[in-house]
Design an enzyme around this catalytic site. Structure first.
Site, mmCIF file in Angstrom:
data_model
loop_
_atom_site.group_PDB
_atom_site.id
_atom_site.type_symbol
_atom_site.label_atom_id
_atom_site.label_comp_id
_atom_site.label_asym_id
_atom_site.label_seq_id
_atom_site.Cartn_x
_atom_site.Cartn_y
_atom_site.Cartn_z
ATOM 1 N N LYS A 1 5.819 -0.068 16.618
ATOM 2 C CA LYS A 1 4.601 0.452 15.988
ATOM 3 C C LYS A 1 3.559 -0.661 16.042
ATOM 4 O O LYS A 1 3.673 -1.657 15.326
ATOM 5 C CB LYS A 1 4.892 0.855 14.540
ATOM 6 C CG LYS A 1 3.715 1.508 13.853
ATOM 7 C CD LYS A 1 4.133 2.069 12.495
ATOM 8 C CE LYS A 1 3.028 2.940 11.913
ATOM 9 N NZ LYS A 1 1.778 2.207 11.672
ATOM 10 N N CYS B 1 10.530 24.018 -20.236
ATOM 11 C CA CYS B 1 10.876 25.359 -20.721
ATOM 12 C C CYS B 1 12.368 25.532 -20.976
ATOM 13 O O CYS B 1 12.792 26.572 -21.483
ATOM 14 C CB CYS B 1 10.388 26.422 -19.744
ATOM 15 S SG CYS B 1 11.241 26.408 -18.163
ATOM 16 N N THR C 1 1.149 8.687 10.833
ATOM 17 C CA THR C 1 2.600 8.786 10.948
ATOM 18 C C THR C 1 3.197 8.718 9.550
ATOM 19 O O THR C 1 2.767 7.908 8.738
ATOM 20 C CB THR C 1 3.139 7.599 11.779
ATOM 21 O OG1 THR C 1 2.309 7.436 12.924
ATOM 22 C CG2 THR C 1 4.552 7.852 12.226
ATOM 23 N N TYR D 1 0.839 -1.203 0.000
ATOM 24 C CA TYR D 1 0.000 0.000 0.000
ATOM 25 C C TYR D 1 0.873 1.252 0.000
ATOM 26 O O TYR D 1 0.710 2.141 -0.828
ATOM 27 C CB TYR D 1 -0.927 0.007 1.223
ATOM 28 C CG TYR D 1 -1.709 1.296 1.356
ATOM 29 C CD1 TYR D 1 -2.877 1.499 0.624
ATOM 30 C CD2 TYR D 1 -1.254 2.322 2.179
ATOM 31 C CE1 TYR D 1 -3.577 2.685 0.713
ATOM 32 C CE2 TYR D 1 -1.954 3.513 2.278
ATOM 33 C CZ TYR D 1 -3.113 3.691 1.548
ATOM 34 O OH TYR D 1 -3.794 4.872 1.631
HETATM 35 ZN ZN LIG Z 1 10.328 24.946 -16.601
#
Ligand SMILES: [Zn+2]
Length: 622
Positions: free
Chosen positions: A124, A376, A88, A45
């Site tokens: 945990k 760009c 968490t 998961y």
């Molecule tokens: Zn850019």
């Protein structure tokens, strides 16, 4: 939308799904997990499904929500948590762990500490999280970590409170030895599943009663768990040993260890996201991978300018799917690992799925270099582990990502997919300008007439569909601001115009859960983009008038009975404005019954039967 089931999930490749479907799968996996019948392992998961969304869009609203729990299982009255219960953050490798330590150390330096922070490590627990209040009131964490369901009946059923604590957050668990020797042979698949049933609305089964009698069903407050302390260096060097010792000594099922930076000042300073505390991380064990050979790396620039890599691989044939690409992590990780054409990788599989790189067996002779923006062409700048395109105002990929994020978050205008948004960005259309476009304006930039008509309709619909103010703020694309943190900002500033006009670092940093670093980032962004934000606010998206999630009665379900000093409709309207839902009859969902003079007998009796708190006009906060 395809049908999502336990079976169909195993044949899906996360990297090939569109965002909407990916989120739908994540939500389905979440529901199954919370219901105690997980479809995939926790590691799959986190590392496969959630990681795909994180790679694509680190600020997707889904990632900043606390995972919901299945409402149908718990039907007790709502309980308001005194402190929000968060999830968490998770790490699967020392790379992410190192970055966590670096953030904590940076914060400690900013606080003027001479010593590096220390960290406490706890098991945990893999159970159901909840919070205990004085008077033996126990509540689930709840959907948003703010309002849980009252499950105090679990204590009457024999849930044992470990360590005699009276209050605090913790985990509801069953002793693992008992689970293995008694429950697993009876067909129970997971201890969490068993404890969800123990606390659920249905009558307890014989197995639940036996576990209670055996004294093995426990509420464990997190602060009562052993918490040895370590330095970051020690943890990184000995993580496997520390992991094995702490999880091995724990009498309950674990799914990792939790590492928390120590020191109240440091914790306050670092704050929290909508999802987790920034001073805490869970470390989980990695899962096995399969071999794949990289053919090329394609870079993509997201709306925040961060350039993320997608690694194309020689097709790997697996039952049900041929996989051709995998998500990389970030620029620094790819450069360190030498990933490029010819690199031999280990890739995590989830059933028949291969989406994420977890290791490198042989680096490439020509590792990929992150030098210029693929959109760009601007030279990239280094930002921690990431490379960022600095051309914030002119980069088409960033503009396109911002437009896509706006419509995706706003949710009231459909049809603005990635290709449409790229076309709008290429035509240099701002979001306010797009909201004024007619069908012919879309056609003029090369969009087909049929699609153009749909987009114009979608905009018209969006202009007639009020959205909650917090969601509108989230859609503006301010860094670190999802819907929940937007609601917090609005509760302090009062309105969107006030937020845009008055945002400054100290004021935001003083809001609980934000912290100074986030507060500054948010305020700086608003200061730099003030004119654009004002233009977006004036672009014609209507805002819902109620302050559902922010008022003093947010989340409450109220019923009024009898006569009061003020007319009842007035009180009810005030309650609604303050975020409450007002209903005419008492049910399990009612949070308080307001009782005036000559109250209705039925309502009062029903409230007594269900244990719903009663209040008088003096308790009404408005
Ligand atoms: Zn850019």
């Amino acid at each position: 939308m395809l049908h999502i089931s336990k079976e169909s999930v195993r044949s899906l490749v996360p990297a090939f799904l569109d965002d909407e479907t990916l989120v739908a799968v994540l939500e389905a996996l979440n529901r199954a997990y919370r219901a105690g019948d997980p479809w995939v392992s926790d590691a799959e998961y986190d590392h496969v499904w959630r990681a795909e969304l994180e790679d694509r869009n680190p600020e997707h609203p889904f990632l900043h929500r606390v995972e919901p729990e299945p409402q149908e299982l718990f039907s007790g009255p709502l309980v308001h948590h005194s402190q929000r219960m968060l999830s968490t953050d998770k790490a699967y490798d020392s790379d992410k762990l190192s970055r966590f330590f670096a953030r904590c150390e940076k914060a400690s330096v900013q606080l003027g500490w001479a010593e590096k922070p220390m960290y406490q490590v706890q098991a945990k627990l893999d159970g159901l999280s909840g919070r205990l209040y004085p008077g033996r009131v126990l509540a689930t964490r709840g959907d948003d970590g703010r309002h849980g369901r009252n499950i105090s009946h679990a204590l009457e059923r024999g849930l044992t409170i470990i360590g005699g604590v009276e209050e605090g957050a913790g985990e509801i668990v069953v002793v693992e030895d008992y689970f293995q020797s008694v429950l697993a042979p009876k067909g129970y698949e997971h201890p969490r599943n068993f404890m969800v049933g123990f606390c659920g609305a249905d009558n307890p089964s014989a197995d639940h009663r036996e576990a209670a009698a055996a004294g093995v069903a426990h509420f464990v407050a997190y602060r009562t768990l052993p918490a040895p302390t370590f330095t970051a260096e020690w943890l990184l060097a000995e993580i496997d040993t520390i992991f094995a010792e702490i999880t091995g000594a724990c009498p309950y099922r674990t799914d990792g260890i939790v590492i928390s930076a120590m020191g109240t000042r440091l914790r306050d300073y670092m704050g929290a996201t909508d999802h987790h505390h920034r001073w805490q991380i869970a470390f989980k064990k990695n899962i096995e991978g399969v071999r794949a050979v990289a053919t090329s790396v394609v870079l993509q620039t997201g709306r925040t300018g961060v350039v993320t890599p997608v690694v194309h691989i020689e097709p790997v044939q697996l039952p049900g799917a041929t996989v051709r690409k995998a998500s990389g992590h970030n620029a620094a990780k790819l450069e360190e690992d030498g990933i490029g054409p010819g690199a031999v990788l280990r890739i995590v599989r989830s059933g028949e799925v291969i989406p994420t790189i977890v290791g490198v067996e042989e680096p490439s002779a020509h590792p990929v270099a992150f030098t210029h923006c693929p959109s760009c062409g601007t030279e990239l700048v280094t930002d921690g582990r990431f490379r960022r395109c600095p051309a914030t105002n002119t980069c088409p990929a960033q503009a396109s990502g911002g437009i896509h994020y706006f419509f995706q978050t706003l949710y009231t205008a459909k049809g603005f997919g990635k290709k449409i948004c790229a076309a709008l960005a290429a035509a240099e259309k701002s979001i306010p300008a797009i909201l004024q476009m007619q069908a012919e304006d879309f056609v003029a930039i090369g969009i087909s007439p049929g699609v153009a008509a749909n987009l114009a309709d979608a905009i018209a619909t969006a202009k007639q569909t009020p959205v909650p103010a917090a969601r509108f703020v989230a859609a503006l694309g301010i860094p670190h601001v999802g819907e929940a943190s937007a609601a917090k900002l609005l509760s302090v500033f009062g309105s969107i115009p006030a937020l845009i006009d008055e945002a400054e670092p100290n004021r935001i940093a003083s809001i609980p859960e934000f912290g100074e670093i986030t507060g500054s980032a948010i305020a700086e962004y608003i200061e730099e983009h003030r004119a654009e934000l004002q233009e977006m606010l004036a672009a014609g998206i209507p805002l819902a008038t109620t302050t559902q999630s922010t008022g003093p009665l947010a989340g409450e379900v109220l019923v009024f009975t009898g006569t009061f000093s003020r007319p009842r409709p007035e009180l009810e309207a005030l309650a609604r404005e303050a975020g409450a839902t007002v209903l005419s009859s008492v049910s399990r969902k009612t949070t308080r019954l307001f009782v005036g003079e000559k109250p209705g007998e039925t309502k009062v009796r029903k409230a007594e039967q269900l244990g719903i708190p009663q209040a008088t006009e003096a308790d009404f906060p408005l």
